[in-house]
Design a protein around this motif. Structure first.
Motif, PDB file in Angstrom:
ATOM      1  N   TYR A  48      17.668  49.895  47.768  1.00  0.00           N
ATOM      2  CA  TYR A  48      18.560  49.198  48.432  1.00  0.00           C
ATOM      3  C   TYR A  48      19.729  50.222  48.686  1.00  0.00           C
ATOM      4  N   PHE A  49      20.036  50.999  47.575  1.00  0.00           N
ATOM      5  CA  PHE A  49      21.133  51.890  47.845  1.00  0.00           C
ATOM      6  C   PHE A  49      20.303  53.235  47.041  1.00  0.00           C
ATOM      7  N   ASP A  50      21.008  54.380  47.275  1.00  0.00           N
ATOM      8  CA  ASP A  50      20.351  55.493  46.485  1.00  0.00           C
ATOM      9  C   ASP A  50      20.330  55.277  44.965  1.00  0.00           C
ATOM     10  N   GLU A  51      21.349  54.588  44.626  1.00  0.00           N
ATOM     11  CA  GLU A  51      21.515  54.231  43.039  1.00  0.00           C
ATOM     12  C   GLU A  51      20.789  52.912  42.904  1.00  0.00           C
ATOM     13  N   ALA A  52      20.678  52.628  41.901  1.00  0.00           N
ATOM     14  CA  ALA A  52      20.061  50.928  41.462  1.00  0.00           C
ATOM     15  C   ALA A  52      21.001  50.279  41.864  1.00  0.00           C
ATOM     16  N   SER A  53      20.886  48.839  42.031  1.00  0.00           N
ATOM     17  CA  SER A  53      22.137  48.061  42.725  1.00  0.00           C
ATOM     18  C   SER A  53      21.923  46.450  42.020  1.00  0.00           C
ATOM     19  N   ILE A  54      22.801  45.856  42.219  1.00  0.00           N
ATOM     20  CA  ILE A  54      22.826  44.549  41.871  1.00  0.00           C
ATOM     21  C   ILE A  54      23.332  43.781  43.191  1.00  0.00           C
ATOM     22  N   GLY A  55      22.977  42.579  43.385  1.00  0.00           N
ATOM     23  CA  GLY A  55      23.512  41.964  44.401  1.00  0.00           C
ATOM     24  C   GLY A  55      23.115  40.363  44.511  1.00  0.00           C
ATOM     25  N   ARG A  56      23.850  39.792  45.427  1.00  0.00           N
ATOM     26  CA  ARG A  56      23.656  38.185  45.618  1.00  0.00           C
ATOM     27  C   ARG A  56      24.072  37.733  44.140  1.00  0.00           C
ATOM     28  N   VAL A  57      25.191  38.240  43.704  1.00  0.00           N
ATOM     29  CA  VAL A  57      25.653  37.432  42.343  1.00  0.00           C
ATOM     30  C   VAL A  57      26.188  36.163  42.827  1.00  0.00           C
ATOM     31  N   LEU A  58      25.971  35.220  42.029  1.00  0.00           N
ATOM     32  CA  LEU A  58      26.555  33.919  42.079  1.00  0.00           C
ATOM     33  C   LEU A  58      26.535  32.982  41.156  1.00  0.00           C
ATOM     34  N   VAL A  59      27.399  32.155  41.111  1.00  0.00           N
ATOM     35  CA  VAL A  59      27.431  30.977  40.051  1.00  0.00           C
ATOM     36  C   VAL A  59      27.678  29.726  40.953  1.00  0.00           C
ATOM     37  N   ARG A  60      26.984  28.872  40.478  1.00  0.00           N
ATOM     38  CA  ARG A  60      27.119  27.143  41.054  1.00  0.00           C
ATOM     39  C   ARG A  60      28.691  26.788  40.869  1.00  0.00           C
ATOM     40  N   GLU A  61      29.222  26.286  41.901  1.00  0.00           N
ATOM     41  CA  GLU A  61      30.541  26.119  42.066  1.00  0.00           C
ATOM     42  C   GLU A  61      30.998  25.118  40.868  1.00  0.00           C
ATOM     43  N   ASN A  62      30.429  24.258  40.458  1.00  0.00           N
ATOM     44  CA  ASN A  62      30.897  23.129  39.095  1.00  0.00           C
ATOM     45  C   ASN A  62      30.441  23.918  37.891  1.00  0.00           C
ATOM     46  N   TYR A  63      30.005  25.106  37.795  1.00  0.00           N
ATOM     47  CA  TYR A  63      29.707  25.991  36.631  1.00  0.00           C
ATOM     48  C   TYR A  63      30.695  27.275  36.426  1.00  0.00           C
ATOM     49  N   ARG A  64      31.489  27.340  37.530  1.00  0.00           N
ATOM     50  CA  ARG A  64      32.464  28.614  37.588  1.00  0.00           C
ATOM     51  C   ARG A  64      33.579  28.251  36.329  1.00  0.00           C
ATOM     52  N   LYS A  65      34.263  29.301  36.025  1.00  0.00           N
ATOM     53  CA  LYS A  65      35.128  29.247  34.808  1.00  0.00           C
ATOM     54  C   LYS A  65      34.630  29.048  33.459  1.00  0.00           C
ATOM     55  N   MET A  66      33.260  29.136  33.348  1.00  0.00           N
ATOM     56  CA  MET A  66      32.568  29.006  31.853  1.00  0.00           C
ATOM     57  C   MET A  66      32.059  30.169  31.326  1.00  0.00           C
ATOM     58  N   GLY A  67      32.387  31.362  32.187  1.00  0.00           N
ATOM     59  CA  GLY A  67      31.845  32.708  31.778  1.00  0.00           C
ATOM     60  C   GLY A  67      30.665  33.207  32.359  1.00  0.00           C
ATOM     61  N   TYR A  68      30.052  32.117  32.955  1.00  0.00           N
ATOM     62  CA  TYR A  68      28.556  32.389  33.568  1.00  0.00           C
ATOM     63  C   TYR A  68      28.346  33.769  34.489  1.00  0.00           C
ATOM     64  N   GLY A  69      29.599  34.104  35.257  1.00  0.00           N
ATOM     65  CA  GLY A  69      29.662  35.124  36.224  1.00  0.00           C
ATOM     66  C   GLY A  69      29.471  36.338  35.202  1.00  0.00           C
ATOM     67  N   HIS A  70      30.327  36.460  34.053  1.00  0.00           N
ATOM     68  CA  HIS A  70      30.259  37.609  33.410  1.00  0.00           C
ATOM     69  C   HIS A  70      28.839  37.529  32.589  1.00  0.00           C
ATOM     70  N   ALA A  71      28.264  36.515  32.232  1.00  0.00           N
ATOM     71  CA  ALA A  71      26.740  36.705  31.486  1.00  0.00           C
ATOM     72  C   ALA A  71      25.908  37.167  32.414  1.00  0.00           C
ATOM     73  N   ILE A  72      25.918  36.781  33.813  1.00  0.00           N
ATOM     74  CA  ILE A  72      24.760  36.905  34.939  1.00  0.00           C
ATOM     75  C   ILE A  72      25.073  38.403  35.051  1.00  0.00           C
ATOM     76  N   THR A  73      26.240  39.010  35.138  1.00  0.00           N
ATOM     77  CA  THR A  73      26.362  40.421  35.490  1.00  0.00           C
ATOM     78  C   THR A  73      26.009  41.293  34.286  1.00  0.00           C
ATOM     79  N   LYS A  74      26.581  40.864  33.059  1.00  0.00           N
ATOM     80  CA  LYS A  74      25.971  41.525  31.958  1.00  0.00           C
ATOM     81  C   LYS A  74      24.552  41.689  31.827  1.00  0.00           C
TER      82      LYS A  74
END
Length: 146
Positions: free
Chosen positions: A68-94
């Motif tokens: 995708y890029f010259d470096e490794a990459s992450i994309g299309r990161v998302l959390v379903r709307e009613n599950y936000r504010k539960m730390g799931y964005g941080h968990a999926i990113t980690k």
């Protein structure tokens, strides 16, 4: 949230359907962004999926350097709307960062971040590089984690 990491060939038809449905729900409908989501790159990606009670609630896709890029990459990161504010964005990113380290043996990761998420990604070790730009009508900025 239970996290699974699968390559394209390991995805069941139901999992692929859930992924595409959630990406459309968040990026196309919620963000009102008309773009070509099915871009021919999913087959090369690792798919990081977060499940809660059998429902896909968080997702990201990862690429090795050069896909995708010259470096490794992450994309299309998302959390379903009613599950936000539960730390799931941080968990999926980690989980995505760990998947890249484990599967691609890479430490340098590049992302194209929506500008409003810069502080979120900075908390995961990413730093902005370059100028802001528009991607699919949404302000973005490149970020790098080394």
């Amino acid at each position: 949230m239970k996290i699974e990491v699968k390559n394209f060939g390991e995805l069941s038809t139901k999992e692929l359907y859930d992924v595409l449905q959630l990406r459309s729900e968040v990026f196309v409908v919620e963000q009102d962004c008309v773009y070509q989501d099915i871009d021919g790159k999913d087959e090369r990606a690792l798919h990081i999926m977060g499940w809660e009670d059998g429902n896909l609630v968080a997702y990201a896709r990862c690429f090795q350097a050069g896909d995708y890029f010259d470096e490794a990459s992450i994309g299309r990161v998302l959390v379903r709307e009613n599950y936000r504010k539960m730390g799931y964005g941080h968990a999926i990113t980690k989980a995505s960062i760990e998947a890249i380290k484990t599967n691609y043996k890479a430490d340098k990761i590049k992302i194209s971040a929506q500008v409003y998420l810069v502080i979120f990604y900075e908390s995961h070790g990413f730093k902005t590089i370059g100028d802001r730009y528009m991607e699919d009508g949404i302000p973005h900025i490149a970020m790098l984690r080394v």
